[in-house]
Design a protein around this motif. Structure first.
Motif, mmCIF file in Angstrom:
data_model
loop_
_atom_site.group_PDB
_atom_site.id
_atom_site.type_symbol
_atom_site.label_atom_id
_atom_site.label_comp_id
_atom_site.label_asym_id
_atom_site.label_seq_id
_atom_site.Cartn_x
_atom_site.Cartn_y
_atom_site.Cartn_z
ATOM 1 N N LEU A 178 39.178 52.253 53.860
ATOM 2 C CA LEU A 178 38.276 52.336 52.999
ATOM 3 C C LEU A 178 37.114 53.512 53.502
ATOM 4 O O LEU A 178 36.728 54.302 52.922
ATOM 5 C CB LEU A 178 37.653 51.152 52.422
ATOM 6 N N ASN A 179 36.607 53.253 54.876
ATOM 7 C CA ASN A 179 35.879 53.928 55.403
ATOM 8 C C ASN A 179 36.224 55.565 55.538
ATOM 9 O O ASN A 179 35.540 56.474 54.946
ATOM 10 C CB ASN A 179 35.139 53.531 56.676
ATOM 11 N N TYR A 180 37.651 55.584 55.824
ATOM 12 C CA TYR A 180 38.034 57.169 55.996
ATOM 13 C C TYR A 180 37.963 57.575 54.578
ATOM 14 O O TYR A 180 37.762 58.824 54.203
ATOM 15 C CB TYR A 180 39.333 56.964 56.415
ATOM 16 N N GLN A 181 38.508 56.851 53.259
ATOM 17 C CA GLN A 181 38.556 57.151 52.053
ATOM 18 C C GLN A 181 37.289 57.660 51.555
ATOM 19 O O GLN A 181 37.229 58.692 50.946
ATOM 20 C CB GLN A 181 39.151 56.053 51.120
ATOM 21 N N ALA A 182 36.070 56.844 51.702
ATOM 22 C CA ALA A 182 34.917 57.165 51.151
ATOM 23 C C ALA A 182 34.355 58.374 51.855
ATOM 24 O O ALA A 182 33.839 59.267 51.069
ATOM 25 C CB ALA A 182 33.750 55.928 51.473
ATOM 26 N N ALA A 183 34.439 58.565 52.932
ATOM 27 C CA ALA A 183 34.001 59.785 53.797
ATOM 28 C C ALA A 183 34.809 61.066 53.280
ATOM 29 O O ALA A 183 34.151 62.071 53.350
ATOM 30 C CB ALA A 183 34.252 59.517 55.572
ATOM 31 N N SER A 184 36.159 61.036 53.031
ATOM 32 C CA SER A 184 36.956 62.194 52.739
ATOM 33 C C SER A 184 36.650 62.496 51.148
ATOM 34 O O SER A 184 36.652 63.834 51.109
ATOM 35 C CB SER A 184 38.440 61.609 52.620
ATOM 36 N N ILE A 185 36.158 61.433 50.106
ATOM 37 C CA ILE A 185 35.843 61.694 49.015
ATOM 38 C C ILE A 185 34.563 63.045 49.171
ATOM 39 O O ILE A 185 34.412 63.718 48.236
ATOM 40 C CB ILE A 185 35.592 60.315 48.144
ATOM 41 N N ILE A 186 33.829 62.286 49.954
ATOM 42 C CA ILE A 186 32.362 62.909 50.148
ATOM 43 C C ILE A 186 32.678 64.602 50.849
ATOM 44 O O ILE A 186 32.356 65.642 50.256
ATOM 45 C CB ILE A 186 31.175 62.387 50.710
ATOM 46 N N SER A 187 33.142 64.442 51.882
ATOM 47 C CA SER A 187 33.277 65.736 52.786
ATOM 48 C C SER A 187 34.441 66.511 52.176
ATOM 49 O O SER A 187 34.207 67.732 52.428
ATOM 50 C CB SER A 187 34.054 65.154 54.246
ATOM 51 N N SER A 188 35.171 66.285 51.299
ATOM 52 C CA SER A 188 36.008 67.129 50.639
ATOM 53 C C SER A 188 36.109 67.172 49.059
ATOM 54 O O SER A 188 36.251 68.421 48.478
ATOM 55 C CB SER A 188 37.659 66.674 51.041
ATOM 56 N N PHE A 211 30.882 60.295 42.643
ATOM 57 C CA PHE A 211 30.240 59.067 42.565
ATOM 58 C C PHE A 211 30.962 57.909 41.609
ATOM 59 O O PHE A 211 30.943 56.817 42.139
ATOM 60 C CB PHE A 211 28.706 59.033 41.919
ATOM 61 N N THR A 212 31.564 58.413 40.700
ATOM 62 C CA THR A 212 32.312 57.560 39.776
ATOM 63 C C THR A 212 33.641 57.040 40.737
ATOM 64 O O THR A 212 33.793 55.591 40.580
ATOM 65 C CB THR A 212 32.881 58.398 38.530
ATOM 66 N N ALA A 213 34.094 57.776 41.469
ATOM 67 C CA ALA A 213 35.172 57.566 42.527
ATOM 68 C C ALA A 213 34.874 56.623 43.356
ATOM 69 O O ALA A 213 35.419 55.406 43.721
ATOM 70 C CB ALA A 213 35.868 58.707 43.070
ATOM 71 N N LEU A 214 33.645 56.783 44.049
ATOM 72 C CA LEU A 214 33.231 55.955 45.265
ATOM 73 C C LEU A 214 32.744 54.384 44.630
ATOM 74 O O LEU A 214 33.079 53.594 45.189
ATOM 75 C CB LEU A 214 32.055 56.540 45.665
ATOM 76 N N TYR A 219 28.762 51.481 58.929
ATOM 77 C CA TYR A 219 30.108 51.990 59.260
ATOM 78 C C TYR A 219 30.074 53.397 58.862
ATOM 79 O O TYR A 219 29.277 54.154 58.191
ATOM 80 C CB TYR A 219 31.254 51.187 58.952
ATOM 81 N N LEU A 220 31.327 54.175 59.144
ATOM 82 C CA LEU A 220 31.305 55.552 58.944
ATOM 83 C C LEU A 220 31.088 55.938 57.406
ATOM 84 O O LEU A 220 30.270 57.025 57.262
ATOM 85 C CB LEU A 220 32.821 56.085 59.256
ATOM 86 N N ALA A 221 31.561 55.263 56.498
ATOM 87 C CA ALA A 221 31.088 55.674 55.038
ATOM 88 C C ALA A 221 29.956 55.702 54.762
ATOM 89 O O ALA A 221 29.385 56.514 53.989
ATOM 90 C CB ALA A 221 32.013 54.322 54.184
ATOM 91 N N ASP A 222 29.056 54.631 55.581
ATOM 92 C CA ASP A 222 27.599 54.664 54.987
ATOM 93 C C ASP A 222 26.721 56.066 55.528
ATOM 94 O O ASP A 222 25.935 56.555 54.773
ATOM 95 C CB ASP A 222 26.837 53.532 55.895
ATOM 96 N N THR A 224 30.950 48.880 53.181
ATOM 97 C CA THR A 224 32.047 48.024 53.080
ATOM 98 C C THR A 224 31.880 46.746 53.862
ATOM 99 O O THR A 224 32.830 45.939 54.402
ATOM 100 C CB THR A 224 33.300 48.918 54.019
ATOM 101 N N GLY A 225 30.599 46.183 53.740
ATOM 102 C CA GLY A 225 30.289 45.007 54.455
ATOM 103 C C GLY A 225 28.764 44.924 54.618
ATOM 104 O O GLY A 225 28.016 45.557 54.046
#
Length: 224
Positions: free
Chosen positions: A102-112, A147-150, A168-171, A163-164
């Motif tokens: 989930l952290n990788y996903q959230a980071a990827s949504i933003i970075s890409s 933002f809708t996806a996140l 973490y990374l996503a934050d 994520t808790g």
């Protein structure tokens, strides 16, 4: 801040621009891990990123770039992962595999999916080819979609943070993207309650507050 004997040789150098959201997320990582570093401004508006000396550090002509002795890294995601492996405490990824994904996903949504669409070079190009109104529509659409996806991704797993109850990374990615959306592009985060709650939590932490663009050495001095 504490260093091992190996790390005392030379401070890390971070080439960045005060308003860069990519640089912003790296600053948070450095702050979280208590790493001292030298901040070297690269003024994107003046074209410093295309200076031959900087192009030797990062041929892409983008910020941030991290120099750690002989090691040079010029992508914020790669920089953060490098820092997390070299300075493992506190960890930026949870042990739980699902939360890690989930952290990788959230980071990827933003970075890409979001950040590239608000990149200075991109929005300048859009405005030149169309007009200022279309540029704003482009930015708003990218941020709203992201933002809708996140919000859907995190609504069932968020705690105090994405994520808790631990940062973490996503934050790092979410905090900087929301800050940019709210401060720079005047976008309301209220329609995304999970993200809004996380943003409130980030604002309570000094490591996030000290890393905001306005507090960087190259930020313009506020006028009264």
């Amino acid at each position: 801040m504490a260093y091992s004997g190996e790390d005392k040789k030379e401070k890390l150098k971070l080439y960045s621009y005060w308003r860069s959201s990519c640089g912003h997320r790296v600053r948070i990582a450095l702050s979280l891990k208590g790493i001292e570093y030298e901040y070297i401004p690269v003024n994107l508006l003046k074209g410093d990123q295309f200076n031959p000396d900087f192009m030797k550090i990062n041929p892409m002509g983008t910020v941030p770039a991290l120099v750690d002795g002989e090691v040079v890294i010029s992508d914020s995601f790669a920089i953060i992962m490098y820092l997390d492996e070299k300075y493992p405490e506190p960890p930026l990824l949870p042990r739980d595999l699902h939360k890690r994904a989930l952290n990788y996903q959230a980071a990827s949504i933003i970075s890409s999916g979001i950040q590239p669409h608000q990149n200075l070079a991109i929005i300048r190009y859009i405005e030149e080819k169309t007009n200022a109104e279309e540029k704003i529509n482009w930015i708003n659409n990218a941020i709203t979609k992201g933002f809708t996806a996140l919000e859907k991704l995190l609504v069932n797993c968020a705690g105090k943070y994405a994520t808790g109850d631990q940062v973490y990374l996503a934050d790092l990615f979410i905090a900087t993207q929301i800050h940019t959306a709210v401060i720079k592009f005047k976008i309301d985060v209220e329609p995304y309650p999970t993200l809004a709650k996380c943003y409130e939590s980030y604002n309570e932490l000094s490591v996030f507050q000290d890393s905001i663009p306005a507090k960087q050495p190259d930020a313009p001095t506020p006028t009264s």
